[in-house]
Motif scaffolding. Structure first.
Motif, PDB file in Angstrom:
ATOM      1  N   TYR A  52      43.863  41.409  39.790  1.00 62.75           N
ATOM      2  CA  TYR A  52      43.578  41.688  41.199  1.00 62.75           C
ATOM      3  C   TYR A  52      42.080  41.515  41.468  1.00 62.75           C
ATOM      4  CZ  TYR A  52      42.721  44.441  45.418  1.00 62.75           C
ATOM      5  OH  TYR A  52      42.304  44.860  46.658  1.00 62.75           O
ATOM      6  N   TYR A  53      41.263  41.848  40.464  1.00 63.84           N
ATOM      7  CA  TYR A  53      39.803  41.795  40.613  1.00 63.84           C
ATOM      8  C   TYR A  53      39.221  40.460  40.146  1.00 63.84           C
ATOM      9  CZ  TYR A  53      40.220  46.809  41.373  1.00 63.84           C
ATOM     10  OH  TYR A  53      40.566  48.041  41.878  1.00 63.84           O
ATOM     11  N   PHE A  54      39.808  39.903  39.102  1.00 58.62           N
ATOM     12  CA  PHE A  54      39.317  38.647  38.547  1.00 58.62           C
ATOM     13  C   PHE A  54      40.518  37.744  38.259  1.00 58.62           C
ATOM     14  CE2 PHE A  54      36.144  41.836  37.375  1.00 58.62           C
ATOM     15  CZ  PHE A  54      34.969  41.225  37.768  1.00 58.62           C
ATOM     16  N   PRO A  55      40.540  36.544  38.796  1.00 57.57           N
ATOM     17  CA  PRO A  55      41.724  35.693  38.661  1.00 57.57           C
ATOM     18  C   PRO A  55      41.908  35.067  37.285  1.00 57.57           C
ATOM     19  CG  PRO A  55      40.004  34.541  39.852  1.00 57.57           C
ATOM     20  CD  PRO A  55      39.533  35.946  39.682  1.00 57.57           C
ATOM     21  N   SER A  56      40.888  35.145  36.428  1.00 59.58           N
ATOM     22  CA  SER A  56      40.986  34.489  35.130  1.00 59.58           C
ATOM     23  C   SER A  56      39.956  35.060  34.159  1.00 59.58           C
ATOM     24  CB  SER A  56      40.746  32.978  35.277  1.00 59.58           C
ATOM     25  OG  SER A  56      39.414  32.749  35.719  1.00 59.58           O
ATOM     26  N   LYS A  57      40.113  34.714  32.894  1.00 60.37           N
ATOM     27  CA  LYS A  57      39.130  35.095  31.875  1.00 60.37           C
ATOM     28  C   LYS A  57      37.784  34.450  32.192  1.00 60.37           C
ATOM     29  CE  LYS A  57      39.262  33.302  27.648  1.00 60.37           C
ATOM     30  NZ  LYS A  57      39.598  33.063  26.217  1.00 60.37           N
ATOM     31  N   GLU A  58      37.834  33.211  32.669  1.00 63.64           N
ATOM     32  CA  GLU A  58      36.607  32.507  33.029  1.00 63.64           C
ATOM     33  C   GLU A  58      35.840  33.245  34.122  1.00 63.64           C
ATOM     34  OE1 GLU A  58      39.248  29.675  31.004  1.00 63.64           O
ATOM     35  OE2 GLU A  58      39.539  31.136  32.613  1.00 63.64           O
ATOM     36  N   ALA A  59      36.568  33.822  35.076  1.00 64.42           N
ATOM     37  CA  ALA A  59      35.918  34.531  36.180  1.00 64.42           C
ATOM     38  C   ALA A  59      35.212  35.796  35.690  1.00 64.42           C
ATOM     39  CB  ALA A  59      36.942  34.895  37.253  1.00 64.42           C
ATOM     40  N   VAL A  60      35.855  36.512  34.769  1.00 68.41           N
ATOM     41  CA  VAL A  60      35.233  37.716  34.200  1.00 68.41           C
ATOM     42  C   VAL A  60      33.974  37.323  33.425  1.00 68.41           C
ATOM     43  CG1 VAL A  60      35.559  39.745  32.753  1.00 68.41           C
ATOM     44  CG2 VAL A  60      37.505  38.786  33.977  1.00 68.41           C
ATOM     45  N   HIS A  61      34.117  36.323  32.585  1.00 63.93           N
ATOM     46  CA  HIS A  61      32.994  35.868  31.754  1.00 63.93           C
ATOM     47  C   HIS A  61      31.846  35.370  32.623  1.00 63.93           C
ATOM     48  CE1 HIS A  61      31.064  33.317  28.540  1.00 63.93           C
ATOM     49  NE2 HIS A  61      31.375  34.393  27.834  1.00 63.93           N
ATOM     50  N   GLY A  62      32.175  34.637  33.675  1.00 65.66           N
ATOM     51  CA  GLY A  62      31.149  34.124  34.568  1.00 65.66           C
ATOM     52  C   GLY A  62      30.381  35.231  35.276  1.00 65.66           C
ATOM     53  N   ALA A  63      31.097  36.289  35.670  1.00 66.27           N
ATOM     54  CA  ALA A  63      30.438  37.427  36.330  1.00 66.27           C
ATOM     55  C   ALA A  63      29.458  38.106  35.379  1.00 66.27           C
ATOM     56  CB  ALA A  63      31.482  38.425  36.812  1.00 66.27           C
ATOM     57  N   LEU A  64      29.861  38.236  34.128  1.00 62.59           N
ATOM     58  CA  LEU A  64      28.978  38.848  33.130  1.00 62.59           C
ATOM     59  C   LEU A  64      27.746  37.988  32.888  1.00 62.59           C
ATOM     60  CD1 LEU A  64      31.477  40.178  30.428  1.00 62.59           C
ATOM     61  CD2 LEU A  64      29.985  41.558  31.882  1.00 62.59           C
TER      62      LEU A  64
END
Length: 209
Positions: A52-64
């Motif tokens: 719901y917050y991040f559509p993919s692993k890439e999105a989480v990693h990119g935010a970090l």
């Protein structure tokens, strides 16, 4: 265009929990070894909730990585041409060492990304980071040309500072395994050693007489 609704307190808390958990998972397993299931479990959330917050692993990693690059540039940005050359550089060394102590997961996240060829931050390395390093290298080169620093290659000086400070985060297990320190006491000793090392290397020979 519709305006984005502000996040609720729970949404902010969940997003922060996801990023904190992801930092643990990515710094331990790297991007390739990390999974959304691991991140969700570490955050205490279900995988659908995480998505719901991040559509993919890439999105989480990119935010970090976006957060990391901002904090990573700050100590070098603080180096001022108007300051005393040796004090400015030594202060930079000590700030980088303190980051290794306070932000070891972030340092390992960055190291893992670099080892993999920096596919997700290569534009930032070739862009903002390169521009900033070249700018500060020119400041250091001018100090050397003015005789206020020993003659040295400013880029390799900066690289050496990264190597001697980030080592204490990226190779934390090795350092602690050899020194067997109590808590973070070895960082105090490292600070004294690095300050002496860089002051000695940076001081013009004419000032040593």
């Amino acid at each position: 265009m519709a305006t984005q609704r502000p996040q609720t307190r729970i949404q902010k808390r969940n997003r922060a929990a996801i990023l904190d958990a992801a930092l643990d998972v990515f710094s331990l397993h790297g991007f390739r070894g990390a999974t959304l299931d691991q991140i969700a479990s570490a955050a205490g959330l279900s995988k659908p909730n995480l998505l719901y917050y991040f559509p993919s692993k890439e999105a989480v990693h990119g935010a970090l990585l976006s957060q990391l690059m901002e904090s990573w540039l700050e100590p070098l940005e603080a180096l001022q041409a108007s300051g005393d050359p040796i004090e400015e550089i030594v202060d930079y060394v000590l700030r980088k060492l303190e980051m290794a102590r306070m932000l070891p997961r972030e340092s390992r996240l960055f190291a893992n990304e670099i080892v993999q060829g920096a596919p997700r931050i290569i534009d930032q390395i070739n862009g903002p980071l390169r521009i900033l390093v070249n700018e500060k290298a020119e400041v250091i080169r001018n100090w050397s040309n003015e005789g206020r620093l020993a003659p040295l290659d400013p880029h390799h000086l900066i690289f050496s500072i990264w190597a001697t400070t980030q080592h204490y985060a990226d190779f934390d297990v090795q350092v602690r395994g050899i020194l067997m320190p109590e808590d973070d006491s070895h960082f105090h000793d490292a600070a004294k050693f690095l300050e002496h090392l860089y002051r000695s290397a940076l001081t013009p020979k004419s000032n040593l007489r």
